[in-house]
Design a protein around this motif. Sequence first.
Motif, PDB file in Angstrom:
ATOM      1  N   ASN A  56       0.828  -1.208   0.000  1.00  0.00           N
ATOM      2  CA  ASN A  56       0.000   0.000   0.000  1.00  0.00           C
ATOM      3  C   ASN A  56       0.862   1.257   0.000  1.00  0.00           C
ATOM      4  N   LYS A  57       1.965   1.212   0.708  1.00  0.00           N
ATOM      5  CA  LYS A  57       2.897   2.341   0.705  1.00  0.00           C
ATOM      6  C   LYS A  57       3.444   2.568  -0.701  1.00  0.00           C
ATOM      7  N   GLY A  58       3.780   1.480  -1.386  1.00  0.00           N
ATOM      8  CA  GLY A  58       4.281   1.595  -2.750  1.00  0.00           C
ATOM      9  C   GLY A  58       3.256   2.189  -3.694  1.00  0.00           C
ATOM     10  N   ILE A  59       1.990   1.808  -3.518  1.00  0.00           N
ATOM     11  CA  ILE A  59       0.927   2.356  -4.363  1.00  0.00           C
ATOM     12  C   ILE A  59       0.805   3.867  -4.152  1.00  0.00           C
ATOM     13  N   GLU A  60       0.874   4.293  -2.899  1.00  0.00           N
ATOM     14  CA  GLU A  60       0.788   5.724  -2.601  1.00  0.00           C
ATOM     15  C   GLU A  60       1.979   6.493  -3.172  1.00  0.00           C
ATOM     16  N   LEU A  61       3.156   5.896  -3.131  1.00  0.00           N
ATOM     17  CA  LEU A  61       4.366   6.572  -3.607  1.00  0.00           C
ATOM     18  C   LEU A  61       4.451   6.629  -5.126  1.00  0.00           C
ATOM     19  N   ALA A  62       3.780   5.721  -5.813  1.00  0.00           N
ATOM     20  CA  ALA A  62       3.876   5.640  -7.274  1.00  0.00           C
ATOM     21  C   ALA A  62       3.330   6.912  -7.921  1.00  0.00           C
ATOM     22  N   THR A  63       4.076   7.451  -8.863  1.00  0.00           N
ATOM     23  CA  THR A  63       3.648   8.666  -9.564  1.00  0.00           C
ATOM     24  C   THR A  63       2.997   8.353 -10.910  1.00  0.00           C
ATOM     25  N   ALA A  64       3.119   7.108 -11.378  1.00  0.00           N
ATOM     26  CA  ALA A  64       2.564   6.721 -12.670  1.00  0.00           C
ATOM     27  C   ALA A  64       1.160   6.152 -12.494  1.00  0.00           C
ATOM     28  N   PRO A  65       0.333   6.250 -13.525  1.00  0.00           N
ATOM     29  CA  PRO A  65      -1.032   5.715 -13.433  1.00  0.00           C
ATOM     30  C   PRO A  65      -1.084   4.189 -13.533  1.00  0.00           C
ATOM     31  N   LEU A  66      -0.019   3.567 -14.028  1.00  0.00           N
ATOM     32  CA  LEU A  66       0.055   2.110 -14.126  1.00  0.00           C
ATOM     33  C   LEU A  66       1.141   1.602 -13.187  1.00  0.00           C
ATOM     34  N   ILE A  67       0.833   0.545 -12.465  1.00  0.00           N
ATOM     35  CA  ILE A  67       1.770  -0.015 -11.492  1.00  0.00           C
ATOM     36  C   ILE A  67       1.959  -1.503 -11.778  1.00  0.00           C
ATOM     37  N   ALA A  68       3.201  -1.917 -11.928  1.00  0.00           N
ATOM     38  CA  ALA A  68       3.535  -3.328 -12.113  1.00  0.00           C
ATOM     39  C   ALA A  68       4.070  -3.872 -10.799  1.00  0.00           C
ATOM     40  N   ARG A  69       3.589  -5.057 -10.436  1.00  0.00           N
ATOM     41  CA  ARG A  69       4.096  -5.737  -9.242  1.00  0.00           C
ATOM     42  C   ARG A  69       5.274  -6.626  -9.610  1.00  0.00           C
ATOM     43  N   MET A  70       6.205  -6.739  -8.675  1.00  0.00           N
ATOM     44  CA  MET A  70       7.352  -7.613  -8.870  1.00  0.00           C
ATOM     45  C   MET A  70       7.811  -8.099  -7.507  1.00  0.00           C
ATOM     46  N   ASP A  71       8.239  -9.357  -7.432  1.00  0.00           N
ATOM     47  CA  ASP A  71       8.806  -9.902  -6.204  1.00  0.00           C
ATOM     48  C   ASP A  71      10.314 -10.006  -6.335  1.00  0.00           C
ATOM     49  N   ALA A  72      10.985 -10.016  -5.189  1.00  0.00           N
ATOM     50  CA  ALA A  72      12.441  -9.933  -5.160  1.00  0.00           C
ATOM     51  C   ALA A  72      13.143 -11.255  -5.417  1.00  0.00           C
TER      52      ALA A  72
END
Length: 348
Positions: free
Chosen positions: A66-82
Amino acid sequence: MPVYNAQKFLRAAMESILQQTLHDFEFLIIDDGSTDDSLAIIQSFADPRIRLYQNEQNLGISATLNKGIELATAPLIARMDADDISYPDRLQRQVDYLQKNPACAMVSSLVKVVDEQGRFLRQDVFKSEYFYYNLTFICWIYHPTVLYRKAAVQSVSGYTAPYAEDFELFWQLSRKYPIHNLPQVLLDYRVTSQSLHQVLRKAEYASAQQEQILRNIQYYTGPDCVVPSTYIECYQHNFLPLLQKREVQEMVRCLRMLDDLTKQILLKDNPNRNVEAIQKAAVYKKRYIVDSLLPHLAWTQSIYLLLSVFSLKDLVKFCRAKRIEAKRKDTQPEQFPAPHLTPELSLA
């Protein structure tokens, strides 16, 4: 990309993103209080697209996402695991799809499942048009393959569950928006000894999924519908609890409840509702369950089960499909994971 003590596979995972054919993106990485060399590995990259954030204390996967979603500046968000590997054209293919399909809120892909050494384990072949029906029972969508619209995820309050958080989000999104799965393999999904849902928090994830599936079923049937836990396990393709009851009549009741539920799903309006696809998905699911139960029954019990859950027309189709499948297995390797059964268990 949330990171927590991921030093073993982190560098390869990061490189797979930085080497994408699509170059214009920000790479948000949130370290969730790692105590190994993960932070040093991240800091060793000089790519200006990387934006590193550190949680002051370990927040867990949902809060970090959720923190990452809030920080994202782009309208599209890709998820990735480490610990996974994205194929070079993953982001470009997914962005292209969402740009061509503005109503779609999320696109995922197929994966190759690999072990810690990167050795091939299996590849599930799931058709996108069957996802809506099956998402009621099983999370077919691999979390690190998704690319979603930030606004859509925020409209359903992001990740709201501490466990099985991806299953919950995908369910909520699919209630409001079309979703899609690309037929290409775009990621190597690694199963490791640190996998939360399969190793470290297996019991918690299993319990959360039971609750979510019951809620999903009641979404269609109403809140008064009572579904035994053995039925829910069966609908997840864990047949052992139902077989351990050693009651063929209970299997019949389980499958008849599935038929009734399918009728309710067909009636419920939804942006992903496709009558033909739902009917086909339901047929395949029912056949798979019956096919998995039959080897553990005596022949008289098998006949009773078949005659109780299939009409004569559907039984003929089932037998024909079995013959076709038998011929296919003679020439092709098994593509799907085996059911969760013990070979010594039998009702015979």
